[in-house]
Design an enzyme around this catalytic site. Structure first.
Site, PDB file in Angstrom:
ATOM      1  N   ASP A 233       0.822  -1.206   0.000  1.00 60.58           N
ATOM      2  CA  ASP A 233       0.000   0.000   0.000  1.00 60.58           C
ATOM      3  C   ASP A 233       0.861   1.263   0.000  1.00 60.58           C
ATOM      4  OD1 ASP A 233      -2.641   1.377   0.500  1.00 60.58           O
ATOM      5  OD2 ASP A 233      -1.579   1.992   2.311  1.00 60.58           O
ATOM      6  N   GLU A 300       1.309  -0.592  -5.151  1.00 61.04           N
ATOM      7  CA  GLU A 300       0.327   0.459  -5.439  1.00 61.04           C
ATOM      8  C   GLU A 300       1.061   1.785  -5.589  1.00 61.04           C
ATOM      9  OE1 GLU A 300      -3.501   2.813  -3.546  1.00 61.04           O
ATOM     10  OE2 GLU A 300      -1.742   2.331  -2.361  1.00 61.04           O
TER      11      GLU A 300
END
Length: 565
Positions: A233, A300
């Site tokens: 993330d 990401e």
């Protein structure tokens, strides 16, 4: 044609032909991730199996794994399931090695892994290294300046207020993604701590070697539990400039907004690429030691294309197996065939040699495809993505055309992004089959009675059956390989994708289009979307159609091409 007959023809096509063999069994096992359709599950919204909380859980996911196989999915990544105060729906982690009771227990997780391995679905966890919760033991110890934890987070004395030197101000102008200063004063420690997101999410200090080791240990811990990889993330945020320099200001933007600065010192720092390479080595070393299939890293990042490519690796070092490709997010209702072709070629042309492309249409942080591009084009876009080479990633519910909900003025409201996180629509029962006896954590979309998995299974040209057809087609004709791929503009509104002998026509416009076809080809209709008036098995001869194929607005036509002579 009778709907039942049409469905039967579809099923015969899907299951009758042999799959193309693309490499040896050993290579298949090693590089499984290159030939996989991925699916993101937002655990809170997928399936509540016991009806006690109105919140999805691990047992609910386990019970739905067979659905993933049904629709051609072989790997799923789960948004965070770790212990958390849930300030940011689990992205504020208070213990990286524990399952949050909201989702179940470690035993439930182990049962999920066991079942996934039985049926052949890879489980990928969300890895959130940039920050922790302020309730994490590390942060509490760092506040207390406990030995060994003093520098686990990014702390700064701040600067004195020129008007009153007894008052400390943040050390620079850095902004939080969620608006306002990225610095919060901690009265106990008498310093500011840095947080790129909510103030309850203090950034970890990756210039501290102990923090690096902690994160490597966390990766190994979950690998030992049997996971197949990690989605990392907020990758570009992991490092910030060590000198805490002010970032350049962008004029005419509210100074409290994140977009008011050019993030030259807090985004995509050189050290960030290196830490990704280190984590890749952790996974590769584990695989060498333990054997078995590749364990993978997905990154990401919304970085510019040239920067994003660095996350694949550099200077002989391997990075993420793939950084998420959000380029198709640029498509909108007015996009032309040239736009579709351009975005695909933009990615393919800059991708490092030997790497695998990936394509993403949605996730938990962006409005659903229907809301971005319209109901008429949403399924076309899904089919377009599934026609492309490499990996595809589908956000739960997109395969049935779910759309954003309107968030009521009630206790539901916590995050505007919750609009794209509503409960999965399984059937037309109460709460769409997501839960029972209790109020779901978010409202179910009002169209669930007519838009759900159960109903769409019975409709040959439903979103779901079109999705299933495309995933089978990808496997049968090896759409994962880029060697048999070409894309071109057939007209201002028509995109033509060719995969070996398969030719797919996409009319992305709002008017009918005539597309010229070669005189020596004939086209057998394999499938189409709901906007077509063709039928499966139709044969299109160039001479019979004035050497054109007519496509209706938003029509997708999938054909098998052969010589007419």
């Amino acid at each position: 044609m009778d709907l039942k007959l049409l469905l039967a023809i579809l099923l015969v096509f899907i299951f009758s032909s042999k799959t193309v063999t693309i490499c040896s069994a050993e290579e298949n096992n090693k590089d499984w991730w290159k030939r996989t359709n991925y699916y993101q599950i937002y655990p809170k919204s997928f399936q509540d199996n016991d009806g006690k909380k109105g919140i999805g859980n691990l047992d609910g996911i386990r019970g739905r794994l067979s659905y993933l196989k049904e629709i051609g999915i072989n790997a799923t990544w789960l948004s965070p399931i770790f212990k958390s105060p849930m300030v940011d729906n689990g992205y504020d982690i208070s213990d990286f090695k524990q399952i949050d009771p909201l989702f179940g227990s470690m035993y439930a997780f182990e049962r999920l892994i066991e079942r996934a391995k039985e049926i052949g679905v890879k489980i990928i966890l969300d890895f959130v290294p940039n920050h922790s919760s302020d309730q994490h033991e590390w942060f509490k110890k760092s506040v207390e300046r406990e030995k060994g934890y003093e520098n686990y987070y990014v702390w700064h004395d701040g600067i004195p207020d020129k008007k009153n030197e007894s008052i400390r101000l943040p050390p620079n102008n850095w902004r939080s993604v969620f608006r306002g200063s990225a610095w919060t004063w901690n009265e106990k420690r008498k310093q500011f701590y840095y947080h790129q997101f909510y103030k309850q999410q203090p950034d970890l200090n990756f210039r501290e070697e102990k923090v690096k080791e902690e994160m490597k240990d966390i990766l190994t811990y979950w690998l030992e539990k049997g996971v197949d990889g990690f989605r990392i993330d907020a990758v570009p945020h992991i490092f910030e400039h060590k000198d805490f320099l002010d970032e350049p200001v962008i004029s005419n933007v509210d100074p409290e907004e994140y977009a008011s600065l050019n993030h030259t010192y807090t985004y995509d720092q050189n050290e960030t690429f290196e830490i990704i390479y280190e984590w890749r080595k952790v996974l590769d070393d584990y695989t060498k030691l333990k054997g078995g299939e590749d364990r993978i890293l997905l990154a990401e990042t919304y970085s510019p294309l040239d920067v994003k490519m660095k996350y694949y690796g550099a200077n002989g070092k391997k990075g993420a197996h793939f950084p998420f490709n959000f380029i198709l997010f640029n498509l909108n209702k007015k996009s032309t065939a040239s736009d579709y072709v351009k975005y695909v070629e933009d990615w393919i042309n800059v991708m490092p040699e030997g790497e695998t492309a990936n394509w993403v249409l949605g996730n938990h942080d962006n409005p659903r495809v229907v809301n971005r591009i319209g109901r008429d084009k949403a399924n076309l876009l899904n089919m377009f993505m599934l026609s492309l080479p490499g990996i595809t990633v589908t956000y739960y519910g997109e395969e049935i055309g779910m759309e954003n909900i309107e968030l009521p003025e009630s206790d539901y409201i916590k995050d505007v992004r919750d609009a794209e996180r509503s409960p999965m629509q399984w059937n037309d029962n109460e709460s769409a089959g997501f839960t029972r006896n209790v109020k779901p954590w978010l409202p179910v979309a009002p169209d669930y009675k007519t838009r759900n998995v159960k109903i769409q299974r019975q409709k040959p040209l439903s979103n779901l059956n079109q999705f299933k057809f495309m995933t089978k087609l990808r496997e049968k004709y090896n759409f994962f390989d880029s060697k048999n791929f070409s894309i071109k503009k057939g007209s201002e509104s028509v995109v033509i994708v060719t995969r070996s002998e398969i030719e797919i026509f996409f009319n992305v416009g709002t008017t009918s289009q005539n597309v010229k076809i070669d005189w020596y080809k004939k086209f057998e209709v394999l499938f189409m979307n709901e906007h077509s008036n063709r039928r499966i098995g139709d044969i299109i001869y160039p001479s019979d159609s004035n050497y054109v194929i007519k496509l209706l607005p938003n029509e997708v036509l999938i054909t098998k091409v052969s010589s007419s002579y």
